[in-house]
Design a protein around this motif. Structure first.
Motif, short mmCIF file in Angstrom:
data_model
loop_
_atom_site.label_atom_id
_atom_site.label_comp_id
_atom_site.label_asym_id
_atom_site.label_seq_id
_atom_site.Cartn_x
_atom_site.Cartn_y
_atom_site.Cartn_z
N ASP A 66 0.86 -1.18 0.00
CA ASP A 66 0.00 0.00 0.00
C ASP A 66 0.90 1.24 0.00
O ASP A 66 1.86 1.34 0.80
N LEU A 70 -1.46 3.88 6.60
CA LEU A 70 -2.46 2.80 6.58
C LEU A 70 -1.78 1.44 6.48
O LEU A 70 -2.15 0.49 7.18
N ASP A 81 -2.94 -3.14 -2.77
CA ASP A 81 -3.67 -1.94 -3.15
C ASP A 81 -3.73 -1.87 -4.67
O ASP A 81 -2.76 -2.21 -5.38
N PHE A 95 -7.33 -4.38 -2.71
CA PHE A 95 -7.97 -3.21 -2.12
C PHE A 95 -8.15 -2.14 -3.20
O PHE A 95 -7.28 -1.96 -4.06
N THR A 96 -9.27 -1.45 -3.17
CA THR A 96 -9.47 -0.34 -4.08
C THR A 96 -10.32 0.72 -3.40
O THR A 96 -11.12 0.41 -2.50
N ALA A 97 -10.14 1.94 -3.80
CA ALA A 97 -10.91 3.03 -3.20
C ALA A 97 -12.29 3.15 -3.80
O ALA A 97 -13.16 3.82 -3.27
N LYS A 146 -12.18 0.13 -0.08
CA LYS A 146 -11.80 0.91 1.09
C LYS A 146 -12.92 1.88 1.44
O LYS A 146 -13.66 2.35 0.57
N PRO A 147 -13.09 2.25 2.70
CA PRO A 147 -12.34 1.73 3.86
C PRO A 147 -12.82 0.33 4.24
O PRO A 147 -13.98 0.00 4.04
N VAL A 148 -11.94 -0.48 4.79
CA VAL A 148 -12.26 -1.87 5.13
C VAL A 148 -12.31 -2.01 6.65
O VAL A 148 -11.39 -1.59 7.36
N LEU A 161 -12.16 -7.55 7.11
CA LEU A 161 -10.83 -7.95 6.64
C LEU A 161 -10.43 -9.31 7.20
O LEU A 161 -9.90 -10.16 6.49
#
Length: 890
Positions: free
Chosen positions: A10, A15, A55, A82-84, A105-107, A112
């Motif tokens: 990431d 984070l 990420d 992970f992706t926004a 995200k947010p997770v 998770l």
């Protein structure tokens, strides 16, 4: 907790460090973090982690770029992306590249942790499958190597070549670095190297190995293998050739109790110790080495005997040949065939092996050949003919022969011809060995590798092999059309959970016999595992044949099946996916994948049916995967909303209440009704929290309307009671708590239970209805008329109302018999003290007939579809003004 290593990739250092060094250790995992794609690739190549949290957006690459690079390098590690922001295209590409999950995200920590647990569990299962595959390949490689060595032993008298191959096979099968075979010199009492692998061959001329005070001596004296490593011996190991090694394995070679030599392997550099499995493999090779040495010795003796016999008088020649060659025939049944007189001498032992006394078998060759299995006789005659013509150096054949007890026994027969000066054979003699036990072991190994242990059907490995052969035939241009049926039993889990797994096993065995009864001899049915079966229909004329077979199977399995051990009938059905070879497949795995997809499409369309695969189904599956991932967050992101469909009194036209129906405001697909995502939620284990949320939200909203509009009687709310909630042990207590929390009176709550749930859980439903009635909550039977025991259910259960299924309401428009059927249901409900509600009222004609029948309530598109709470206000205000709602509502 599993101390498995997770790599966090990431570019957000704060984070990434928080997840790697605080959040993941609290879950029991070891973790590290990198902040760009280049560092990620270097770290993964150097020390592959158990899982990657990746990420999508990195400063020097995307997460998908990294996955493509890892795939290109053959590196496959479980990955969570992970992706926004969510994207169907990115999700589909990510899953194509092997991503286990896709999180936006947010997770949340719980989300998770669950995601990591699923990904690692899937990885462990994949590694276990790979381990089992490797073990199977090793076993097949072992059997293949033994078969090749056996063929070498029996096809050549070149002893050095045979021993060299045995040593090479030993080194390969045990993954050793080097090995040798040493033979005992009876004159000196020492061993000399006869064959080596990865050892200087010049040592075979000069090296002599002592027996006394050596590990070879231990193996020879004990008659058992010797296996040691530096760890077990607590020091350095020195093999008999003088080299220091990390581990070694000696297996002695014996023949009839006499030591002949030793087969040895060792690891001089590598630190891998040898295992009991290595002992077994080397012991198998030693058996062939003993046979090869015996054959060489017998062959040499035979040559000397032949030279000697030429100098012996003719009167003694036949007797001397018989007993000299009997030595070659080993210590089993001896036979001696005089080709000039066409008579065979069978030793007493030869006859006894077939269950006969000495005087029960004569000397005619037919005493032998007439008892050989019809499928083996041609092979036996060809082997004899080839040796007598001089094509092979000796005769050998394996065949089945009839025992006196009418059972066939497997025999190995070996022999050598005696030739005259012109090279023609005048006599051939040899031995017969009973190898039945060995054949049974080989057959059992092959059977276990390709057969399901419960049903004795072909397993996944077997059906994949047959599918690949069918594909080859089809691609060879032979007009070979075939079809694959992927079958899954419906409600099998319910049977396992209610009666136990032994009952489920008995059902699977019964289904196996039923499936086989519907197929041709050329068709194949296999069990993949659980309640999943695959049927291969080869050489079919057209696709209609596969459909007709599927229909027959579905119709057959729709009938109750009797389980004898439990003296009970169970109901199941089958969902079948059909794939045709005309789509142009090249691998069995692709056919099974698409057949599985078609089967799930059949389940989604109502179970107990079939679907023919269409490539569009694969896209549908990708959408389902993306929906399941999004559904994990739907509650947390407040994307779910309860809609309300009005229920009207058909006599007064007034609004009496609503049925609560959940909808999903999906960020990509828009507003989705319950039918598109509730089945998915059930499969994904998400249905319980959704059910409880709908229940509480409906109670809260109804209490709010009741406080604002004080109708008499008060508005009612109907909520569906799903099978998932019904199975919860704390159902009644939870309902009581929600009513207390929202302030909704129990006598304004109506729970709807479908007929299928009622039929499957009789005693449980009765107890729950009684407990709810004591609270004041009423229970209605929903979709009435769709079950197999509808009328019986009305009498057995204390329902307060009957909701007539929309399919029956449609019958009103068709003919008088359909209208009479609905009238009968209404009258029956009233006689049993219940209200009757019509579902799916769509036109004025249906409304008028229902009113004439005395049906109490109705709901349907004629009045209004389900609507959001804000759209309901107009209906409530009409009710407050005393207006009828029997006109369509926009």
């Amino acid at each position: 907790m599993n101390k498995e290593t997770i790599l966090v990739v990431d570019d957000n250092r704060q984070l990434g460090d928080f997840i790697a060094y605080r959040l993941l250790p609290s879950m029991g995992y070891s973790a590290s973090t990198v902040y760009n794609g280049k560092s990620a690739l270097e770290t993964i190549r150097a020390t592959p982690p158990s899982l990657i949290l990746l990420d999508l957006e990195l400063p020097d690459a995307t997460g998908l770029d990294i996955l493509r690079q890892l795939n290109a390098e053959g590196i496959h590690i479980p990955t969570v992306l992970f992706t926004a922001h969510g994207s169907e295209h990115i999700a589909a590409e990510a899953f194509r590249l092997g991503v286990q999950d896709y999180l936006v995200k947010p997770v949340e920590a719980d989300q998770l942790e669950a995601c990591i647990s699923r990904a690692l569990a899937e990885s462990r299962l994949r590694r276990e499958a790979e381990r089992l595959t490797v073990e199977l390949k090793e076993q097949v490689e072992w059997l293949s190597a033994l078969s090749r060595i056996g063929q070498t032993v029996t096809s050549t008298l070149e002893l050095d070549e045979v021993l060299r191959r045995i040593v090479e096979a030993g080194v390969k099968l045990t993954q050793a670095e080097e090995g040798f075979l040493a033979l005992l010199d009876s004159a000196s009492g020492q061993f000399y190297l006869r064959a080596v692998k990865n050892i200087d061959e010049s040592l075979t001329k000069t090296t002599r190995l002592p027996v006394k005070d050596s590990l070879i001596g231990v193996a020879i004296r004990s008659g058992r293998p010797v296996r040691q490593s530096r760890e077990s011996s607590a020091g350095q190991l020195k093999i008999s050739t003088g080299f220091l090694v990390h581990s070694l394995l000696y297996v002695p070679i014996f023949s009839r109790g006499r030591p002949l030599g030793v087969l040895s392997v060792d690891n001089r550099v590598g630190q891998r110790p040898f295992t009991p499995k290595d002992e077994v493999m080397l012991t198998s090779l030693v058996g062939y080495a003993a046979v090869a040495l015996e054959n060489a010795e017998l062959y040499e003796k035979a040559r000397r005997e032949l030279a000697e016999r030429r100098r012996v008088e003719a009167a003694l020649r036949e007797s001397e040949e018989r007993y000299a060659l009997a030595v070659q025939g080993a210590n089993d049944g001896v036979w001696d065939w005089n080709l000039k007189t066409n008579r065979i001498y069978f030793s007493p032992r030869w006859k006894n092996m077939l269950g006969y006394e000495e005087d029960e078998i004569g000397s005619d060759p037919q005493e032998w050949f007439s008892r050989v299995h019809p499928q083996d006789i041609d092979r036996l005659r060809q082997a004899l003919s080839a040796h007598l013509r001089g094509v092979t150096p000796h005769f050998e054949s394996e065949y089945r022969i009839l025992h006196k007890n009418k059972a066939y026994r497997w025999m190995l027969s070996r022999g050598i011809a005696v030739r005259g000066a012109d090279g023609s054979a005048g006599r051939i003699a040899g031995s017969q060995t009973d190898i039945t036990e060995r054949k049974e072991v080989e057959a059992r190994l092959l059977h276990d590798a390709f057969t399901d242990g419960l049903t004795h059907l072909p397993n996944r490995a077997s059906i994949q092999e047959r599918l690949n052969r069918a594909i080859e035939n089809s691609r060879a241009g032979k007009g070979h059309l075939f079809a694959v049926l992927y079958l899954d039993l419906d409600r099998f889990k319910d049977i396992n959970d209610s009666l136990g797994h032994p009952a489920g096993d008995e059902l699977l065995i019964a289904v196996t016999g039923m499936l086989q009864s519907q197929l041709r001899e050329t068709d194949i049915v296999a069990r993949l595992g659980g309640d999943e079966f695959v049927i291969l229909l080869e050489k079919i004329r057209d696709p209609d044949y596969a459909i007709s077979v599927s229909k027959r199977i579905i119709e057959m399995l729709s009938r109750p099946i009797y389980l004898e051990k439990y003296q009970a009938y169970v109901s199941t059905s089958a969902s079948i996916g059909i794939v045709l070879s005309s789509l142009g497949y090249s691998q069995a795995e692709d056919i099974l994948r698409d057949a599985d997809i078609a089967m799930y499409a059949a389940k989604a369309s109502g179970k107990g049916t079939y679907e023919v695969f269409d490539p569009a189904m694969r896209e549908h599956i990708l959408r389902r995967v993306a929906l399941e991932s999004d559904l994990q967050q739907a509650l947390e992101k407040n994307q779910l909303q309860v809609f309300y469909q009005p229920i009207l009194s058909l006599s007064s036209g007034q609004l009496i209440g609503f049925e609560a129906l959940v909808h999903w405001h999906h960020p990509v697909y828009g507003l989705l009704p319950a039918s598109e995502f509730i089945p998915l939620a059930q499969e994904a284990g998400l249905i319980i929290p959704i059910d409880w949320w709908v229940f509480e939200e409906a109670c809260r909203q109804m209490r709010e309307w009741q406080a604002q509009y004080r109708f008499n009687p008060p508005l009612q709310i109907n909520v569906n009671l799903t099978s998932s909630l019904l199975a919860r042990p704390n159902l009644v207590n939870n309902i009581q708590q929600i009513l207390k929390k929202t302030g909704l009176s129990a006598n304004t709550m109506n729970l709807e239970v479908t007929e299928s749930i009622v039929s499957a859980n009789h005693e449980l439903v009765v107890r729950i209805i009684q407990a709810l009635q004591e609270m004041g909550v009423r229970v209605e039977i929903d979709n009435f008329g769709t079950g197999v025991s509808s009328l019986l259910n009305l009498k057995r259960f204390p329902f307060s109302a009957v909701k007539i299924d929309r399919a029956y309401i449609q019958l009103i428009d068709q003919d008088e018999s359909g209208a009479q059927l609905v009238r009968t249901i209404v009258e029956l409900a009233h006689k049993l003290g219940m209200h009757a509600t019509a579902e799916g009222v769509e036109n004025e004609g249906q409304l008028q007939q229902l009113r004439s029948m005395g049906c109490d309530f109705g709901q349907g598109f004629l009045f209004a579809a389900s609507q959001a709470p804000a759209a309901i206000i107009g209906m409530l205000e009409k009710r407050e003004r005393g207006e009828s709602l029997l006109q369509p509502v926009s």
